[in-house]
Design a protein around this motif. Structure first.
Motif, PDB file in Angstrom:
ATOM      1  N   PHE A  47       0.831  -1.237  -0.011  1.00  0.00           N
ATOM      2  CA  PHE A  47       0.029  -0.097   0.012  1.00  0.00           C
ATOM      3  C   PHE A  47       0.751   1.235  -0.028  1.00  0.00           C
ATOM      4  CE2 PHE A  47      -2.442  -3.476   2.109  1.00  0.00           C
ATOM      5  CZ  PHE A  47      -3.606  -3.441   1.521  1.00  0.00           C
ATOM      6  N   LEU A  48       2.191   0.965  -0.602  1.00  0.00           N
ATOM      7  CA  LEU A  48       3.156   2.280  -0.588  1.00  0.00           C
ATOM      8  C   LEU A  48       2.692   3.273  -1.579  1.00  0.00           C
ATOM      9  CD1 LEU A  48       6.336   0.419  -0.429  1.00  0.00           C
ATOM     10  CD2 LEU A  48       5.397   1.347   1.464  1.00  0.00           C
ATOM     11  N   GLY A  49       2.634   4.473  -1.194  1.00  0.00           N
ATOM     12  CA  GLY A  49       2.534   5.597  -2.182  1.00  0.00           C
ATOM     13  C   GLY A  49       3.984   5.733  -2.962  1.00  0.00           C
ATOM     14  N   SER A  50       3.419   6.672  -3.909  1.00  0.00           N
ATOM     15  CA  SER A  50       4.929   7.271  -4.670  1.00  0.00           C
ATOM     16  C   SER A  50       5.834   7.733  -3.937  1.00  0.00           C
ATOM     17  CB  SER A  50       4.177   8.025  -5.868  1.00  0.00           C
ATOM     18  OG  SER A  50       3.809   9.386  -5.268  1.00  0.00           O
ATOM     19  N   ASP A  51       5.690   8.218  -2.827  1.00  0.00           N
ATOM     20  CA  ASP A  51       6.644   8.785  -2.004  1.00  0.00           C
ATOM     21  C   ASP A  51       7.602   7.691  -1.128  1.00  0.00           C
ATOM     22  OD1 ASP A  51       4.507   8.100  -0.245  1.00  0.00           O
ATOM     23  OD2 ASP A  51       4.651  10.060   0.688  1.00  0.00           O
ATOM     24  N   HIS A  52       6.922   6.350  -1.364  1.00  0.00           N
ATOM     25  CA  HIS A  52       7.657   5.054  -0.637  1.00  0.00           C
ATOM     26  C   HIS A  52       7.339   5.033   0.770  1.00  0.00           C
ATOM     27  CE1 HIS A  52       9.868   4.324  -4.165  1.00  0.00           C
ATOM     28  NE2 HIS A  52      10.366   5.620  -4.185  1.00  0.00           N
ATOM     29  N   ASN A  53       6.009   5.761   1.015  1.00  0.00           N
ATOM     30  CA  ASN A  53       5.592   5.732   2.376  1.00  0.00           C
ATOM     31  C   ASN A  53       4.464   4.954   2.363  1.00  0.00           C
ATOM     32  OD1 ASN A  53       7.571   7.540   3.341  1.00  0.00           O
ATOM     33  ND2 ASN A  53       6.188   9.296   3.192  1.00  0.00           N
ATOM     34  N   GLY A  54       4.033   4.240   3.622  1.00  0.00           N
ATOM     35  CA  GLY A  54       2.778   3.599   3.830  1.00  0.00           C
ATOM     36  C   GLY A  54       3.078   2.268   4.411  1.00  0.00           C
ATOM     37  N   LEU A  55       1.962   1.345   4.045  1.00  0.00           N
ATOM     38  CA  LEU A  55       1.928  -0.087   4.708  1.00  0.00           C
ATOM     39  C   LEU A  55       2.304  -1.078   3.643  1.00  0.00           C
ATOM     40  CD1 LEU A  55       0.918  -1.530   7.373  1.00  0.00           C
ATOM     41  CD2 LEU A  55      -1.141  -1.525   6.394  1.00  0.00           C
ATOM     42  N   GLU A  56       2.921  -2.092   4.132  1.00  0.00           N
ATOM     43  CA  GLU A  56       2.968  -3.411   3.414  1.00  0.00           C
ATOM     44  C   GLU A  56       2.480  -4.601   4.316  1.00  0.00           C
ATOM     45  OE1 GLU A  56       6.267  -3.225   0.072  1.00  0.00           O
ATOM     46  OE2 GLU A  56       6.912  -3.454   1.836  1.00  0.00           O
ATOM     47  N   VAL A  57       1.720  -5.528   3.862  1.00  0.00           N
ATOM     48  CA  VAL A  57       1.115  -6.643   4.750  1.00  0.00           C
ATOM     49  C   VAL A  57       1.707  -8.005   3.915  1.00  0.00           C
ATOM     50  CG1 VAL A  57      -0.486  -5.637   5.964  1.00  0.00           C
ATOM     51  CG2 VAL A  57      -1.065  -6.712   3.725  1.00  0.00           C
ATOM     52  N   SER A  58       2.011  -9.006   4.563  1.00  0.00           N
ATOM     53  CA  SER A  58       2.590 -10.329   4.085  1.00  0.00           C
ATOM     54  C   SER A  58       2.147 -11.308   4.772  1.00  0.00           C
ATOM     55  CB  SER A  58       3.914 -10.235   4.041  1.00  0.00           C
ATOM     56  OG  SER A  58       4.595 -10.255   5.125  1.00  0.00           O
ATOM     57  N   ASN A  85       1.797 -34.545   7.907  1.00  0.00           N
ATOM     58  CA  ASN A  85       2.095 -33.399   7.232  1.00  0.00           C
ATOM     59  C   ASN A  85       2.378 -32.123   8.260  1.00  0.00           C
ATOM     60  OD1 ASN A  85       2.191 -34.588   4.758  1.00  0.00           O
ATOM     61  ND2 ASN A  85      -0.132 -34.323   4.720  1.00  0.00           N
ATOM     62  N   GLN A  86       3.220 -31.508   8.002  1.00  0.00           N
ATOM     63  CA  GLN A  86       3.497 -30.297   9.233  1.00  0.00           C
ATOM     64  C   GLN A  86       3.257 -29.062   8.260  1.00  0.00           C
ATOM     65  OE1 GLN A  86       6.796 -31.005  11.621  1.00  0.00           O
ATOM     66  NE2 GLN A  86       7.131 -32.824  10.515  1.00  0.00           N
ATOM     67  N   TYR A  87       2.815 -27.966   9.039  1.00  0.00           N
ATOM     68  CA  TYR A  87       2.576 -26.899   8.330  1.00  0.00           C
ATOM     69  C   TYR A  87       2.702 -25.832   9.463  1.00  0.00           C
ATOM     70  CZ  TYR A  87      -2.049 -26.236  10.416  1.00  0.00           C
ATOM     71  OH  TYR A  87      -3.184 -26.331  11.023  1.00  0.00           O
ATOM     72  N   ALA A  88       2.983 -24.566   8.831  1.00  0.00           N
ATOM     73  CA  ALA A  88       3.367 -23.343   9.706  1.00  0.00           C
ATOM     74  C   ALA A  88       2.843 -22.162   8.876  1.00  0.00           C
ATOM     75  CB  ALA A  88       4.649 -23.358  10.252  1.00  0.00           C
ATOM     76  N   ILE A  89       2.127 -21.148   9.550  1.00  0.00           N
ATOM     77  CA  ILE A  89       1.626 -20.003   8.908  1.00  0.00           C
ATOM     78  C   ILE A  89       2.423 -18.923   9.403  1.00  0.00           C
ATOM     79  CG2 ILE A  89      -0.265 -18.536   8.435  1.00  0.00           C
ATOM     80  CD1 ILE A  89      -2.005 -21.169   8.822  1.00  0.00           C
ATOM     81  N   ASP A  90       2.812 -17.893   8.776  1.00  0.00           N
ATOM     82  CA  ASP A  90       3.776 -16.856   9.051  1.00  0.00           C
ATOM     83  C   ASP A  90       2.903 -15.569   8.515  1.00  0.00           C
ATOM     84  OD1 ASP A  90       5.734 -18.592   9.690  1.00  0.00           O
ATOM     85  OD2 ASP A  90       6.691 -18.444   7.991  1.00  0.00           O
ATOM     86  N   LEU A  91       2.853 -14.354   9.255  1.00  0.00           N
ATOM     87  CA  LEU A  91       2.184 -13.112   9.016  1.00  0.00           C
ATOM     88  C   LEU A  91       3.238 -12.156   9.453  1.00  0.00           C
ATOM     89  CD1 LEU A  91      -1.255 -13.753  10.221  1.00  0.00           C
ATOM     90  CD2 LEU A  91      -0.535 -14.057   7.968  1.00  0.00           C
ATOM     91  N   GLY A  92       3.176 -10.928   8.576  1.00  0.00           N
ATOM     92  CA  GLY A  92       3.989  -9.929   8.866  1.00  0.00           C
ATOM     93  C   GLY A  92       3.294  -8.425   8.212  1.00  0.00           C
ATOM     94  N   ALA A  93       3.889  -7.371   8.723  1.00  0.00           N
ATOM     95  CA  ALA A  93       3.384  -6.239   8.257  1.00  0.00           C
ATOM     96  C   ALA A  93       4.532  -5.207   8.643  1.00  0.00           C
ATOM     97  CB  ALA A  93       2.128  -5.452   9.045  1.00  0.00           C
ATOM     98  N   SER A  94       4.572  -4.135   7.846  1.00  0.00           N
ATOM     99  CA  SER A  94       5.927  -3.232   7.751  1.00  0.00           C
ATOM    100  C   SER A  94       5.024  -1.744   7.591  1.00  0.00           C
ATOM    101  CB  SER A  94       6.712  -3.485   7.311  1.00  0.00           C
ATOM    102  OG  SER A  94       6.694  -3.324   5.699  1.00  0.00           O
ATOM    103  N   TYR A  95       5.760  -0.639   7.945  1.00  0.00           N
ATOM    104  CA  TYR A  95       5.422   0.819   7.729  1.00  0.00           C
ATOM    105  C   TYR A  95       6.487   1.722   7.655  1.00  0.00           C
ATOM    106  CZ  TYR A  95       2.781   5.139   7.739  1.00  0.00           C
ATOM    107  OH  TYR A  95       2.318   6.123   7.469  1.00  0.00           O
ATOM    108  N   ARG A  96       6.438   2.392   6.509  1.00  0.00           N
ATOM    109  CA  ARG A  96       7.683   3.090   6.134  1.00  0.00           C
ATOM    110  C   ARG A  96       7.278   4.593   6.138  1.00  0.00           C
ATOM    111  NH1 ARG A  96      10.911  -0.090   1.768  1.00  0.00           N
ATOM    112  NH2 ARG A  96      10.298  -2.183   2.273  1.00  0.00           N
ATOM    113  N   TRP A  97       7.963   5.472   6.323  1.00  0.00           N
ATOM    114  CA  TRP A  97       7.734   6.754   6.390  1.00  0.00           C
ATOM    115  C   TRP A  97       8.914   7.431   6.142  1.00  0.00           C
ATOM    116  CZ3 TRP A  97       8.218   4.180  10.961  1.00  0.00           C
ATOM    117  CH2 TRP A  97       8.963   4.776  11.813  1.00  0.00           C
ATOM    118  N   GLY A  98       8.845   8.862   6.010  1.00  0.00           N
ATOM    119  CA  GLY A  98      10.377   9.637   5.465  1.00  0.00           C
ATOM    120  C   GLY A  98      10.792   9.257   4.445  1.00  0.00           C
ATOM    121  N   ASP A 105       8.985  -2.969  11.248  1.00  0.00           N
ATOM    122  CA  ASP A 105       8.741  -4.294  10.627  1.00  0.00           C
ATOM    123  C   ASP A 105       8.083  -5.191  11.822  1.00  0.00           C
ATOM    124  OD1 ASP A 105       8.761  -6.145   8.605  1.00  0.00           O
ATOM    125  OD2 ASP A 105      10.158  -7.382   9.558  1.00  0.00           O
ATOM    126  N   LEU A 106       6.893  -5.938  11.714  1.00  0.00           N
ATOM    127  CA  LEU A 106       6.717  -6.681  12.498  1.00  0.00           C
ATOM    128  C   LEU A 106       6.242  -8.087  11.971  1.00  0.00           C
ATOM    129  CD1 LEU A 106       5.349  -7.940  15.505  1.00  0.00           C
ATOM    130  CD2 LEU A 106       3.362  -6.977  14.508  1.00  0.00           C
TER     131      LEU A 106
END
Length: 135
Positions: A47-58, A85-98, A105-106
């Motif tokens: 969800f980054l803007g053209s100024d490279h600021n904003g949120l990313e989720v994964s 069968n074994q499985y693991a789920i991973d989640l993340g989010a990061s926020y950029r500014w300036g 990053d979490l």
């Protein structure tokens, strides 16, 4: 690896393993700690803007099939077949500014807190929070 849209990217893989090692001059067996198959898929939405600021989720997951383990020690009698069968789920989010120079990053690994074992047991759910600054 690729992009589904301009803001949604993915990476994924699948491998079928047929590994064998000699036991005697006429017999072989599967190599310990090599899952019969593995797969993963991860997505990232920007969800980054053209100024490279904003949120990313994964998020995504890892899965692997059954395998032989030397869970009871060393030697021929130590082999144990882990038939699940074994499985693991991973989640993340990061926020950029300036202009994207500051990044918080979490990431949360093994969100489902499931048992995930290959050579060693992966820890249960783990969290990581980081801050980065680029000069």
């Amino acid at each position: 690896f690729g992009s589904l849209t301009k803001r949604l990217s993915f990476t994924g893989s699948y491998a079928k393993n047929e590994s064998r090692q000699p036991v005697t001059s006429t017999t072989t067996r599967e190599i310990a700690f090599v899952p019969r198959w593995t797969a993963n898929l991860f997505l990232k939405q920007s969800f980054l803007g053209s100024d490279h600021n904003g949120l990313e989720v994964s998020g995504g997951g890892r899965v692997m099939g059954p395998f032989w383990s030397n869970a009871k020690g060393v030697g021929a009698d130590s082999r144990v077949f882990i038939d699940l069968n074994q499985y693991a789920i991973d989640l993340g989010a990061s926020y950029r500014w300036g202009g994207g120079r500051h990044i918080v990053d979490l990431s949360v690994n093994n969100v489902n807190n499931s048992w995930f074992f290959l050579v060693r047991a992966e820890p249960p759910r783990s969290w990581r929070l980081s801050y980065r600054f680029t000069y």
